[in-house]
Write a protein that holds these residues in place. Sequence first.
Motif, PDB file in Angstrom:
ATOM      1  N   GLY A 109       0.956  -1.294  -0.065  1.00  0.00           N
ATOM      2  CA  GLY A 109       0.003  -0.103  -0.076  1.00  0.00           C
ATOM      3  C   GLY A 109       0.781   1.373  -0.101  1.00  0.00           C
ATOM      4  N   TYR A 110       1.761   1.396   1.140  1.00  0.00           N
ATOM      5  CA  TYR A 110       2.604   2.474   0.940  1.00  0.00           C
ATOM      6  C   TYR A 110       3.909   2.189   2.025  1.00  0.00           C
ATOM      7  CZ  TYR A 110       3.995   7.456   1.504  1.00  0.00           C
ATOM      8  OH  TYR A 110       4.871   8.394   1.650  1.00  0.00           O
ATOM      9  N   GLY A 111       4.736   2.938   1.517  1.00  0.00           N
ATOM     10  CA  GLY A 111       6.094   2.762   2.408  1.00  0.00           C
ATOM     11  C   GLY A 111       6.987   1.666   1.661  1.00  0.00           C
ATOM     12  N   GLY A 112       6.783   1.007   0.660  1.00  0.00           N
ATOM     13  CA  GLY A 112       7.404   0.044  -0.137  1.00  0.00           C
ATOM     14  C   GLY A 112       8.513   0.506  -1.003  1.00  0.00           C
ATOM     15  N   LYS A 113       9.292  -0.147  -1.847  1.00  0.00           N
ATOM     16  CA  LYS A 113      10.371   0.250  -2.571  1.00  0.00           C
ATOM     17  C   LYS A 113      10.280  -0.088  -4.098  1.00  0.00           C
ATOM     18  CE  LYS A 113      12.897  -3.576  -0.109  1.00  0.00           C
ATOM     19  NZ  LYS A 113      13.666  -3.852   0.785  1.00  0.00           N
ATOM     20  N   CYS A 114       9.020  -0.709  -4.324  1.00  0.00           N
ATOM     21  CA  CYS A 114       8.796  -1.142  -5.685  1.00  0.00           C
ATOM     22  C   CYS A 114       7.420  -0.969  -5.999  1.00  0.00           C
ATOM     23  CB  CYS A 114       9.490  -2.530  -6.055  1.00  0.00           C
ATOM     24  SG  CYS A 114       8.639  -3.640  -5.092  1.00  0.00           S
ATOM     25  N   GLY A 115       6.934  -1.663  -7.161  1.00  0.00           N
ATOM     26  CA  GLY A 115       5.583  -1.665  -7.467  1.00  0.00           C
ATOM     27  C   GLY A 115       5.042  -0.382  -8.359  1.00  0.00           C
ATOM     28  N   PRO A 116       3.902  -0.454  -9.210  1.00  0.00           N
ATOM     29  CA  PRO A 116       3.605   0.577 -10.066  1.00  0.00           C
ATOM     30  C   PRO A 116       4.108   2.149  -9.650  1.00  0.00           C
ATOM     31  CG  PRO A 116       1.966  -1.281  -9.778  1.00  0.00           C
ATOM     32  CD  PRO A 116       3.215  -1.351  -8.784  1.00  0.00           C
ATOM     33  N   THR A 117       3.738   2.378  -8.390  1.00  0.00           N
ATOM     34  CA  THR A 117       4.131   3.744  -7.797  1.00  0.00           C
ATOM     35  C   THR A 117       5.290   3.837  -7.112  1.00  0.00           C
ATOM     36  OG1 THR A 117       2.822   3.502  -5.491  1.00  0.00           O
ATOM     37  CG2 THR A 117       1.601   4.051  -7.558  1.00  0.00           C
ATOM     38  N   ASN A 118       6.078   2.867  -7.228  1.00  0.00           N
ATOM     39  CA  ASN A 118       7.478   2.564  -6.623  1.00  0.00           C
ATOM     40  C   ASN A 118       7.291   2.515  -5.091  1.00  0.00           C
ATOM     41  OD1 ASN A 118       8.868   2.645  -9.114  1.00  0.00           O
ATOM     42  ND2 ASN A 118       8.857   4.854  -9.126  1.00  0.00           N
ATOM     43  N   VAL A 119       6.270   2.598  -4.387  1.00  0.00           N
ATOM     44  CA  VAL A 119       6.360   2.703  -3.016  1.00  0.00           C
ATOM     45  C   VAL A 119       4.916   1.854  -2.674  1.00  0.00           C
ATOM     46  CG1 VAL A 119       7.347   5.062  -2.684  1.00  0.00           C
ATOM     47  CG2 VAL A 119       4.640   4.780  -3.112  1.00  0.00           C
ATOM     48  N   ASP A 120       4.246   1.358  -3.556  1.00  0.00           N
ATOM     49  CA  ASP A 120       3.288   0.154  -3.007  1.00  0.00           C
ATOM     50  C   ASP A 120       3.550  -0.974  -2.910  1.00  0.00           C
ATOM     51  OD1 ASP A 120       3.566   0.410  -5.708  1.00  0.00           O
ATOM     52  OD2 ASP A 120       1.376   0.330  -6.236  1.00  0.00           O
ATOM     53  N   TRP A 121       4.472  -1.518  -3.178  1.00  0.00           N
ATOM     54  CA  TRP A 121       5.009  -2.781  -3.222  1.00  0.00           C
ATOM     55  C   TRP A 121       6.622  -3.101  -2.499  1.00  0.00           C
ATOM     56  CZ3 TRP A 121       3.238  -7.684  -5.443  1.00  0.00           C
ATOM     57  CH2 TRP A 121       1.930  -7.709  -6.127  1.00  0.00           C
ATOM     58  N   ASN A 122       6.653  -4.019  -1.914  1.00  0.00           N
ATOM     59  CA  ASN A 122       8.141  -4.251  -1.387  1.00  0.00           C
ATOM     60  C   ASN A 122       8.595  -5.681  -1.931  1.00  0.00           C
ATOM     61  OD1 ASN A 122       9.009  -2.518   0.606  1.00  0.00           O
ATOM     62  ND2 ASN A 122       8.052  -3.779   2.453  1.00  0.00           N
ATOM     63  N   CYS A 123       9.671  -5.334  -2.538  1.00  0.00           N
ATOM     64  CA  CYS A 123      10.517  -6.421  -3.246  1.00  0.00           C
ATOM     65  C   CYS A 123      11.981  -6.723  -2.596  1.00  0.00           C
ATOM     66  CB  CYS A 123      10.729  -5.993  -4.978  1.00  0.00           C
ATOM     67  SG  CYS A 123       9.222  -5.534  -5.745  1.00  0.00           S
ATOM     68  N   ASP A 124      11.834  -8.133  -2.243  1.00  0.00           N
ATOM     69  CA  ASP A 124      13.193  -8.343  -1.496  1.00  0.00           C
ATOM     70  C   ASP A 124      13.923  -9.642  -2.101  1.00  0.00           C
ATOM     71  OD1 ASP A 124      13.384  -6.128   0.377  1.00  0.00           O
ATOM     72  OD2 ASP A 124      11.512  -7.284   1.241  1.00  0.00           O
ATOM     73  N   VAL A 125      15.121  -9.567  -2.012  1.00  0.00           N
ATOM     74  CA  VAL A 125      15.805 -11.043  -2.403  1.00  0.00           C
ATOM     75  C   VAL A 125      15.862 -11.826  -1.021  1.00  0.00           C
ATOM     76  CG1 VAL A 125      18.084 -12.148  -2.964  1.00  0.00           C
ATOM     77  CG2 VAL A 125      17.260 -10.119  -4.269  1.00  0.00           C
ATOM     78  N   ILE A 126      15.209 -13.019  -0.993  1.00  0.00           N
ATOM     79  CA  ILE A 126      14.994 -14.150   0.046  1.00  0.00           C
ATOM     80  C   ILE A 126      16.410 -14.926   0.165  1.00  0.00           C
ATOM     81  CG2 ILE A 126      13.891 -15.675   1.339  1.00  0.00           C
ATOM     82  CD1 ILE A 126      12.764 -12.620   1.140  1.00  0.00           C
ATOM     83  N   ASP A 127      16.899 -15.457  -1.060  1.00  0.00           N
ATOM     84  CA  ASP A 127      17.848 -16.562  -1.108  1.00  0.00           C
ATOM     85  C   ASP A 127      18.695 -16.260  -2.044  1.00  0.00           C
ATOM     86  OD1 ASP A 127      19.465 -18.646  -0.188  1.00  0.00           O
ATOM     87  OD2 ASP A 127      18.349 -20.058  -0.488  1.00  0.00           O
ATOM     88  N   THR A 128      19.819 -16.561  -2.163  1.00  0.00           N
ATOM     89  CA  THR A 128      20.861 -16.338  -3.170  1.00  0.00           C
ATOM     90  C   THR A 128      21.799 -17.400  -3.560  1.00  0.00           C
ATOM     91  OG1 THR A 128      22.606 -15.438  -1.922  1.00  0.00           O
ATOM     92  CG2 THR A 128      20.920 -13.914  -2.516  1.00  0.00           C
ATOM     93  N   GLY A 129      22.471 -17.478  -4.681  1.00  0.00           N
ATOM     94  CA  GLY A 129      23.142 -18.639  -5.338  1.00  0.00           C
ATOM     95  C   GLY A 129      22.492 -19.856  -5.738  1.00  0.00           C
ATOM     96  N   ILE A 130      21.380 -19.466  -6.072  1.00  0.00           N
ATOM     97  CA  ILE A 130      20.393 -20.730  -6.607  1.00  0.00           C
ATOM     98  C   ILE A 130      20.793 -21.008  -8.073  1.00  0.00           C
ATOM     99  CG2 ILE A 130      17.979 -21.624  -6.685  1.00  0.00           C
ATOM    100  CD1 ILE A 130      19.004 -20.763  -3.885  1.00  0.00           C
ATOM    101  N   ASP A 131      21.877 -21.805  -8.178  1.00  0.00           N
ATOM    102  CA  ASP A 131      22.079 -22.299  -9.699  1.00  0.00           C
ATOM    103  C   ASP A 131      21.317 -23.487 -10.154  1.00  0.00           C
ATOM    104  OD1 ASP A 131      23.429 -22.481 -12.133  1.00  0.00           O
ATOM    105  OD2 ASP A 131      25.328 -22.795 -11.010  1.00  0.00           O
ATOM    106  N   ASN A 132      20.475 -23.359 -11.137  1.00  0.00           N
ATOM    107  CA  ASN A 132      19.732 -24.478 -11.689  1.00  0.00           C
ATOM    108  C   ASN A 132      20.085 -24.564 -13.165  1.00  0.00           C
ATOM    109  OD1 ASN A 132      18.399 -24.604  -9.395  1.00  0.00           O
ATOM    110  ND2 ASN A 132      16.709 -23.419 -10.000  1.00  0.00           N
ATOM    111  N   SER A 133      21.376 -24.080 -13.494  1.00  0.00           N
ATOM    112  CA  SER A 133      21.864 -24.376 -15.029  1.00  0.00           C
ATOM    113  C   SER A 133      22.133 -25.785 -15.533  1.00  0.00           C
ATOM    114  CB  SER A 133      22.945 -23.361 -14.956  1.00  0.00           C
ATOM    115  OG  SER A 133      24.139 -24.072 -14.255  1.00  0.00           O
ATOM    116  N   TYR A 134      21.869 -25.793 -16.498  1.00  0.00           N
ATOM    117  CA  TYR A 134      22.308 -27.515 -17.236  1.00  0.00           C
ATOM    118  C   TYR A 134      22.367 -27.181 -18.736  1.00  0.00           C
ATOM    119  CZ  TYR A 134      21.158 -31.960 -19.084  1.00  0.00           C
ATOM    120  OH  TYR A 134      21.301 -33.222 -19.671  1.00  0.00           O
ATOM    121  N   ASP A 135      23.631 -27.714 -19.194  1.00  0.00           N
ATOM    122  CA  ASP A 135      23.999 -27.435 -20.336  1.00  0.00           C
ATOM    123  C   ASP A 135      24.096 -25.886 -20.945  1.00  0.00           C
ATOM    124  OD1 ASP A 135      24.712 -30.132 -20.747  1.00  0.00           O
ATOM    125  OD2 ASP A 135      22.886 -30.521 -21.949  1.00  0.00           O
TER     126      ASP A 135
END
Length: 636
Positions: free
Chosen positions: A481-507
């Motif tokens: 709603g408000y106070g976020g850091k992303c989204g259509p108005t740049n403040v109405d969503w929160n977008c966070d990285v939860i986990d890193t190093g997830i390598d699912n590559s094959y060939d």
Amino acid sequence: MKKLVIIIAFLLILSILPAFGRLQAPKQLPSNMAFNSVDMCSDTDGGINPYVYGECTKDGSKLVDSCVTPSSGAVDSYIVNEQYCGITCKTTAMVCDSGYWCENGACKTVYDVPTLHGITSPLGENPVLHVGDMLPLFFNWSDPSGGHMPAFSEGCKSDDPGGMGNICNDPNQLDLGENTWCNSGVLAYPNEPSICYFRVGFEDIGEHTLYGYTCNTYGCSENFVDFNFTVEGKEIIYISYYDKTKENLKMAKINNVDSVSIETIDSNFGVGAFNSIILDSNGNPHVSYFDSGKTVKYAKYVRTGGNCDTDGEWDCETIDGSIGPYANTQFDVGEYTTILLDGNELPQIIVNNDKQDGPFLEYWKRLGAVGYSCDEWSCEWITQFITADNSAGSMINSLSDEFPMVVYISDNPDKNRIGLAQRWPGSPSTTCNNSPSWDCLSIIKLNNGGGFGGINMIKDSLKVAVFEQDRKNIWYMEEVGYGGKCGPTNVDWNCDVIDTGIDNSYDGNAEIFRIGIAHSAGRTYLTYYDGTTGHLKVAYNSGLGNCGPDNSWQCDKLDYVGDVNSLHADDFGSSIAYSEISDRFYVAYKDAVKGNLKLAYNVRDGGNCGQGKWECMTIDNDGDVGGYPDIVTWNN
């Protein structure tokens, strides 16, 4: 001569006795009174008797038995100042035997315990409850000492309730600690019934006998009183999945985690991939899925008269009609399906349509109860240029029957963007590639590198999980709603990285698998595959953990399922759902090593997977099964 004198003296005594009258026997004292003939002293407890309160009286002066206050300042006293008769009332200190203490001038047993007369409930005798119900219990008791505290046992009785040392520890007994509370600890009104409340849970389904007793400061009652009741409840878990060996659509039905049945929904060859399942208000499943003939199909449980399984329990439709700017050029239609029901319980389906010059995201809604073509379906294309390389996996979110919402992954020309589309039957403010009925907005865009895939969204709120291919991140996004850091108005969503190093590559290519997401009462759980270690992982917002923003999430390995090179990994995926009746999160996933369908659910401790926090079980191991699993729960 001496004999004569003795005889005369004896006769003389006899001759004077009548003058004094007949001798009288003395009056007996009361049995509880000690009497000293010298000073007329009396003691009501009969002398030195520390186990009976007594009063010593002498010449109108009275001394009473009393307890000695310990010099250490301890509350309890074990010494009696005992009064008794001598020349005067005298005092001696008497120590109570082991197991006794001094109270009101006498040694009393430590186990001066209450008596429980009965347990009743306003629900009657042997009531039948359902999961989540409250069971009120009235304890009728008497206690000469004052306050008490109700107590419970179940499954067996204690040999020594007064000793508090043998309350049975039966693993199948009720959870009487966490789910039970009473109207007081030690009551201020002795001998009045106390009330305790017990909330029955999913684990309590079955018949029960409670053994009740009461305790006071001296100990617990030596008698048990039982109370019988029954808990009823049903939890059904449905998992739709792809049988790669037979190339058809199957479903597992699991009752209360102890009864599993497997059925084939669509026995036609080449169907069942990219499936999605939802339940109607009667608990009947509806499934959307891919047909390798490059169409999307829809199946509904009808019990009898169906057309697509051997038992006639399922009715299946092939949804034809290629729409959008390439209306008559059909490519791979029906991948990454997602299904939801509207207010009339008619299906709404989102699919990928992998056409030439760029894939499209399409929306189909059932217009009536019968029909097998797009004439009976409202068919609309939402947006062009979505990511279609095994990654779109779009989820519909019907916040309103007429205005469903969809999250999707945008590719060219607006690359690396998570989009949010909402249906507007009128004129939308921001059209989706000239789509006449949909409004498209951007949640987040990665300007450098990136590339999203494996998107998923909770079906009743704007909470999104997505895998970022190039940077190997798991993202969590939610509308705030408000106070976020992303989204259509740049403040109405929160977008966070939860986990890193997830390598699912094959060939050299990143394999993207379905991410699971579920939410309840402030708890959000994500499930995803980590090709780096070959594990299915689970992440949840714990507040204090080992991952996510400010380590506010906990990321754990749930089960080893094999790496991306595994023979059975090409249709791997996971899905998670919450069940209110058991307060559990259930995860459906494929074991890519063995090609099995598995189920995991969270436990307090002692589980066989997920660092003891989860219990994992095999559901289906008949061939290479468990592909693209989707899970829902039904509580009754």
